[in-house]
Every structure is written in structure tokens, then in C-alpha cells.
Design a protein around this motif. Structure first.
Motif, PDB file in Angstrom:
ATOM      1  N   LYS A 134       0.840  -1.202   0.000  1.00  0.00           N
ATOM      2  CA  LYS A 134       0.000   0.000   0.000  1.00  0.00           C
ATOM      3  C   LYS A 134       0.877   1.255   0.000  1.00  0.00           C
ATOM      4  CE  LYS A 134      -3.609   2.269   2.731  1.00  0.00           C
ATOM      5  NZ  LYS A 134      -4.456   2.169   3.920  1.00  0.00           N
ATOM      6  N   ALA A 135       1.923   1.247   0.811  1.00  0.00           N
ATOM      7  CA  ALA A 135       2.828   2.408   0.888  1.00  0.00           C
ATOM      8  C   ALA A 135       3.508   2.632  -0.453  1.00  0.00           C
ATOM      9  CB  ALA A 135       3.860   2.193   1.988  1.00  0.00           C
ATOM     10  N   ILE A 136       3.963   1.588  -1.092  1.00  0.00           N
ATOM     11  CA  ILE A 136       4.631   1.707  -2.396  1.00  0.00           C
ATOM     12  C   ILE A 136       3.652   2.248  -3.447  1.00  0.00           C
ATOM     13  CG2 ILE A 136       5.686   0.366  -4.275  1.00  0.00           C
ATOM     14  CD1 ILE A 136       6.891  -1.461  -2.063  1.00  0.00           C
ATOM     15  N   LEU A 137       2.455   1.706  -3.458  1.00  0.00           N
ATOM     16  CA  LEU A 137       1.439   2.134  -4.420  1.00  0.00           C
ATOM     17  C   LEU A 137       1.089   3.618  -4.233  1.00  0.00           C
ATOM     18  CD1 LEU A 137      -0.608   1.233  -6.652  1.00  0.00           C
ATOM     19  CD2 LEU A 137      -2.245   0.931  -4.790  1.00  0.00           C
ATOM     20  N   LEU A 138       0.865   4.039  -2.998  1.00  0.00           N
ATOM     21  CA  LEU A 138       0.494   5.428  -2.738  1.00  0.00           C
ATOM     22  C   LEU A 138       1.630   6.393  -3.066  1.00  0.00           C
ATOM     23  CD1 LEU A 138      -1.624   5.048   0.536  1.00  0.00           C
ATOM     24  CD2 LEU A 138      -2.435   5.308  -1.815  1.00  0.00           C
ATOM     25  N   LEU A 139       2.855   5.994  -2.768  1.00  0.00           N
ATOM     26  CA  LEU A 139       3.997   6.848  -3.127  1.00  0.00           C
ATOM     27  C   LEU A 139       4.100   6.997  -4.650  1.00  0.00           C
ATOM     28  CD1 LEU A 139       6.715   5.629  -0.586  1.00  0.00           C
ATOM     29  CD2 LEU A 139       5.698   7.912  -0.714  1.00  0.00           C
ATOM     30  N   SER A 140       3.795   5.935  -5.360  1.00  0.00           N
ATOM     31  CA  SER A 140       3.877   5.969  -6.815  1.00  0.00           C
ATOM     32  C   SER A 140       2.724   6.774  -7.426  1.00  0.00           C
ATOM     33  CB  SER A 140       3.856   4.540  -7.364  1.00  0.00           C
ATOM     34  OG  SER A 140       3.784   4.558  -8.767  1.00  0.00           O
ATOM     35  N   GLU A 142      -0.017   8.664  -5.747  1.00  0.00           N
ATOM     36  CA  GLU A 142      -0.400   9.949  -5.171  1.00  0.00           C
ATOM     37  C   GLU A 142       0.726  10.975  -5.206  1.00  0.00           C
ATOM     38  OE1 GLU A 142      -2.041   9.275  -1.297  1.00  0.00           O
ATOM     39  OE2 GLU A 142      -3.915   8.491  -2.118  1.00  0.00           O
ATOM     40  N   GLU A 143       1.943  10.520  -4.990  1.00  0.00           N
ATOM     41  CA  GLU A 143       3.064  11.461  -4.925  1.00  0.00           C
ATOM     42  C   GLU A 143       3.900  11.469  -6.195  1.00  0.00           C
ATOM     43  OE1 GLU A 143       5.240  11.431  -1.257  1.00  0.00           O
ATOM     44  OE2 GLU A 143       3.454  10.798  -0.126  1.00  0.00           O
ATOM     45  N   GLY A 144       3.620  10.536  -7.107  1.00  0.00           N
ATOM     46  CA  GLY A 144       4.326  10.512  -8.385  1.00  0.00           C
ATOM     47  C   GLY A 144       5.799  10.173  -8.282  1.00  0.00           C
ATOM     48  N   LYS A 145       6.190   9.441  -7.248  1.00  0.00           N
ATOM     49  CA  LYS A 145       7.598   9.089  -7.025  1.00  0.00           C
ATOM     50  C   LYS A 145       8.031   7.992  -8.008  1.00  0.00           C
ATOM     51  CE  LYS A 145       8.166  11.236  -2.877  1.00  0.00           C
ATOM     52  NZ  LYS A 145       8.813  12.498  -2.877  1.00  0.00           N
ATOM     53  N   ALA A 151      12.355   3.359  -3.596  1.00  0.00           N
ATOM     54  CA  ALA A 151      13.346   2.413  -3.043  1.00  0.00           C
ATOM     55  C   ALA A 151      14.210   3.092  -1.990  1.00  0.00           C
ATOM     56  CB  ALA A 151      14.217   1.851  -4.176  1.00  0.00           C
ATOM     57  N   GLU A 152      14.618   4.309  -2.281  1.00  0.00           N
ATOM     58  CA  GLU A 152      15.469   5.046  -1.339  1.00  0.00           C
ATOM     59  C   GLU A 152      14.700   5.386  -0.065  1.00  0.00           C
ATOM     60  OE1 GLU A 152      17.635   9.326  -1.352  1.00  0.00           O
ATOM     61  OE2 GLU A 152      17.856   8.134  -3.190  1.00  0.00           O
ATOM     62  N   LEU A 153      13.462   5.863  -0.208  1.00  0.00           N
ATOM     63  CA  LEU A 153      12.646   6.229   0.962  1.00  0.00           C
ATOM     64  C   LEU A 153      12.374   5.029   1.871  1.00  0.00           C
ATOM     65  CD1 LEU A 153       9.928   8.650  -0.481  1.00  0.00           C
ATOM     66  CD2 LEU A 153      11.492   9.159   1.381  1.00  0.00           C
ATOM     67  N   LEU A 154      12.057   3.881   1.259  1.00  0.00           N
ATOM     68  CA  LEU A 154      11.693   2.699   2.048  1.00  0.00           C
ATOM     69  C   LEU A 154      12.879   1.760   2.300  1.00  0.00           C
ATOM     70  CD1 LEU A 154       8.221   1.863   0.420  1.00  0.00           C
ATOM     71  CD2 LEU A 154       8.676   3.171   2.491  1.00  0.00           C
ATOM     72  N   ARG A 155      14.046   2.117   1.765  1.00  0.00           N
ATOM     73  CA  ARG A 155      15.273   1.336   1.932  1.00  0.00           C
ATOM     74  C   ARG A 155      15.091  -0.109   1.456  1.00  0.00           C
ATOM     75  NH1 ARG A 155      16.438   4.060   7.580  1.00  0.00           N
ATOM     76  NH2 ARG A 155      17.237   5.998   6.764  1.00  0.00           N
ATOM     77  N   SER A 157      15.048  -2.434  -2.593  1.00  0.00           N
ATOM     78  CA  SER A 157      15.604  -2.365  -3.950  1.00  0.00           C
ATOM     79  C   SER A 157      14.552  -1.875  -4.951  1.00  0.00           C
ATOM     80  CB  SER A 157      16.119  -3.737  -4.375  1.00  0.00           C
ATOM     81  OG  SER A 157      15.040  -4.596  -4.640  1.00  0.00           O
ATOM     82  N   LYS A 158      15.041  -1.321  -6.070  1.00  0.00           N
ATOM     83  CA  LYS A 158      14.133  -0.885  -7.151  1.00  0.00           C
ATOM     84  C   LYS A 158      13.328  -2.065  -7.665  1.00  0.00           C
ATOM     85  CE  LYS A 158      16.867   2.765  -9.301  1.00  0.00           C
ATOM     86  NZ  LYS A 158      17.458   3.189 -10.575  1.00  0.00           N
ATOM     87  N   ASN A 159      13.958  -3.215  -7.719  1.00  0.00           N
ATOM     88  CA  ASN A 159      13.280  -4.415  -8.199  1.00  0.00           C
ATOM     89  C   ASN A 159      12.103  -4.784  -7.303  1.00  0.00           C
ATOM     90  OD1 ASN A 159      13.519  -5.872 -10.485  1.00  0.00           O
ATOM     91  ND2 ASN A 159      14.846  -7.465  -9.616  1.00  0.00           N
ATOM     92  N   THR A 160      12.287  -4.636  -5.998  1.00  0.00           N
ATOM     93  CA  THR A 160      11.203  -4.918  -5.054  1.00  0.00           C
ATOM     94  C   THR A 160      10.057  -3.927  -5.279  1.00  0.00           C
ATOM     95  OG1 THR A 160      12.761  -5.769  -3.433  1.00  0.00           O
ATOM     96  CG2 THR A 160      10.607  -5.128  -2.605  1.00  0.00           C
ATOM     97  N   VAL A 161      10.406  -2.665  -5.464  1.00  0.00           N
ATOM     98  CA  VAL A 161       9.383  -1.638  -5.728  1.00  0.00           C
ATOM     99  C   VAL A 161       8.595  -2.014  -6.976  1.00  0.00           C
ATOM    100  CG1 VAL A 161       9.016   0.775  -6.378  1.00  0.00           C
ATOM    101  CG2 VAL A 161      10.651   0.216  -4.581  1.00  0.00           C
ATOM    102  N   LYS A 162       9.308  -2.344  -8.040  1.00  0.00           N
ATOM    103  CA  LYS A 162       8.655  -2.702  -9.303  1.00  0.00           C
ATOM    104  C   LYS A 162       7.739  -3.908  -9.129  1.00  0.00           C
ATOM    105  CE  LYS A 162       9.625  -4.068 -14.020  1.00  0.00           C
ATOM    106  NZ  LYS A 162      10.637  -4.454 -14.999  1.00  0.00           N
ATOM    107  N   ASN A 163       8.239  -4.957  -8.503  1.00  0.00           N
ATOM    108  CA  ASN A 163       7.439  -6.171  -8.302  1.00  0.00           C
ATOM    109  C   ASN A 163       6.199  -5.904  -7.444  1.00  0.00           C
ATOM    110  OD1 ASN A 163       9.158  -7.766  -9.811  1.00  0.00           O
ATOM    111  ND2 ASN A 163      10.395  -8.400  -8.048  1.00  0.00           N
ATOM    112  N   GLN A 164       6.365  -5.121  -6.382  1.00  0.00           N
ATOM    113  CA  GLN A 164       5.239  -4.814  -5.501  1.00  0.00           C
ATOM    114  C   GLN A 164       4.166  -3.988  -6.242  1.00  0.00           C
ATOM    115  OE1 GLN A 164       4.566  -5.953  -2.338  1.00  0.00           O
ATOM    116  NE2 GLN A 164       6.287  -7.295  -2.774  1.00  0.00           N
TER     117      GLN A 164
END
Length: 181
Positions: A134-140, A142-145, A151-155, A157-164
């Protein structure tokens, strides 16, 4: 009496197809007919059109005009009937337009209700996601990150962000039938 006789004679010539007599008839009655229509319609262009149309019809149906009857009464009765028919048509047109607008408003209200239900389903589906997803989705969304910023904010990997994000969007599409971009 001479006016009646002159008018009858003029009408008789019109009935037999005399164009000059018809032109004289038109010149004689055009102005009073126009004033009459203008009084009823309050629209000069429409009044002129109506008078013109009536005289065209008179010429086309000249053989059926009875020169012995009161032409003045005949002419103004025809104009009155044409005017009333026109006003009825305008009223029907306005009623049709009003019904159309009411129906469109109903559809708009239904669309708004459908959209509200869809948003509610979407919010429920988002609330059902895991905390991290949910946090990854909302950052992407609502905030356009970007993937890197998330990945940097949540510490992670980019790959994890993409997969999630892929999994979250797929779940939302399946649950709500909404494509999340």
C-alpha cells in the motif's frame, strides 16, 4: 362595395394564374399580414417567413380559392392557424429539449453514482493491501515518485518496488476492474 368587387376581380385573376394579379394581391396584403404575424410571434424574421410561406401556398393552391368569399378573413385565418401551429411546434420542441436535458442529468447522476461506487471499491481494495504494498502504491500514484525514489525512501531495492507495484496493480485490476496507471 367597389373594394369587394375589386378584390373579387383580383382574386379571380389570381385563381386563373395571372402572376401580375398575384403580385398586386401580395403588395396589398403583405404589410397587414406581416403586422398580424409579428403581433402574434414577436419575431420579425419568423413573421416574414410565415407570410412568405403563406403566399407561396396561396399561389400553389390558387385554383381552390373562392373569389366570392371574404379573402381578408380567409387570409388572416390561414395566418392565425399557421402561427398557432408554429407556436405548438416550438412548444413541443422546447418540451423535447427539456426532457432530453432531464434525461442527460439523470444519466450524469447515474454516472456519478457509478463513479462513486467504483472509487469506494478501489479504496476498499487499496485498504486491503499489505502495509508495504500500500505504501509503495500510494507513493507511486499519489506522490508521483519514481521506483528509485520509493526504493530510497523505504530502503528497499528498485526491483522490489517494481514487483510490488505490478502485484498491487494486478490485484486492484482483478478486484475493482480498474486500470491503475
Amino acid at each position: 362595395m367597389t373594394v369587394d368587387l375589386a378584390t373579387r376581380t383580383l382574386i379571380g385573376h389570381v385563381v386563373h394564374g395571372d402572376q401580375a394579379a398575384f403580385a398586386q394581391l401580395y403588395r396589398t396584403y403583405r404589410t397587414p399580414a406581416l403586422k398580424f404575424c409579428l403581433h402574434l410571434l414577436k419575431d420579425r424574421d419568423e413573421a416574414e417567413n410565415m407570410v412568405h410561406d403563406l403566399f407561396v401556398k396561396l399561389w400553389e393552391r390558387r385554383a381552390s380559392i373562392n373569389p366570392d368569399l371574404n379573402f381578408n378573413s380567409f387570409l388572416f385565418t390561414c395566418l392565425r392557424n399557421l402561427t398557432f401551429d408554429y407556436l405548438k411546434q416550438v412548444e413541443k420542441s422546447q418540451q423535447f429539449k427539456q426532457r432530453y436535458l432531464e434525461r442527460m442529468e439523470t444519466f450524469r447522476d447515474e454516472d456519478t453514482a457509478d463513479e462513486e461506487a467504483r472509487v469506494q471499491r478501489l479504496q476498499t481494495a487499496i485498504d486491503g493491501l499489505s502495509h508495504r504494498r500500500k505504501a509503495i502504491l500510494l507513493l507511486s500514484i499519489e506522490e508521483g515518485k519514481s521506483y528509485g525514489e520509493i526504493a530510497e525512501l523505504l530502503r528497499i531495492s528498485k526491483n522490489t518496488v517494481k514487483n510490488q507495484l505490478v502485484k498491487a496493480r494486478q490485484l486492484l485490476r482483478d478486484t475493482v476492474d480498474v486500470a491503475i496507471s
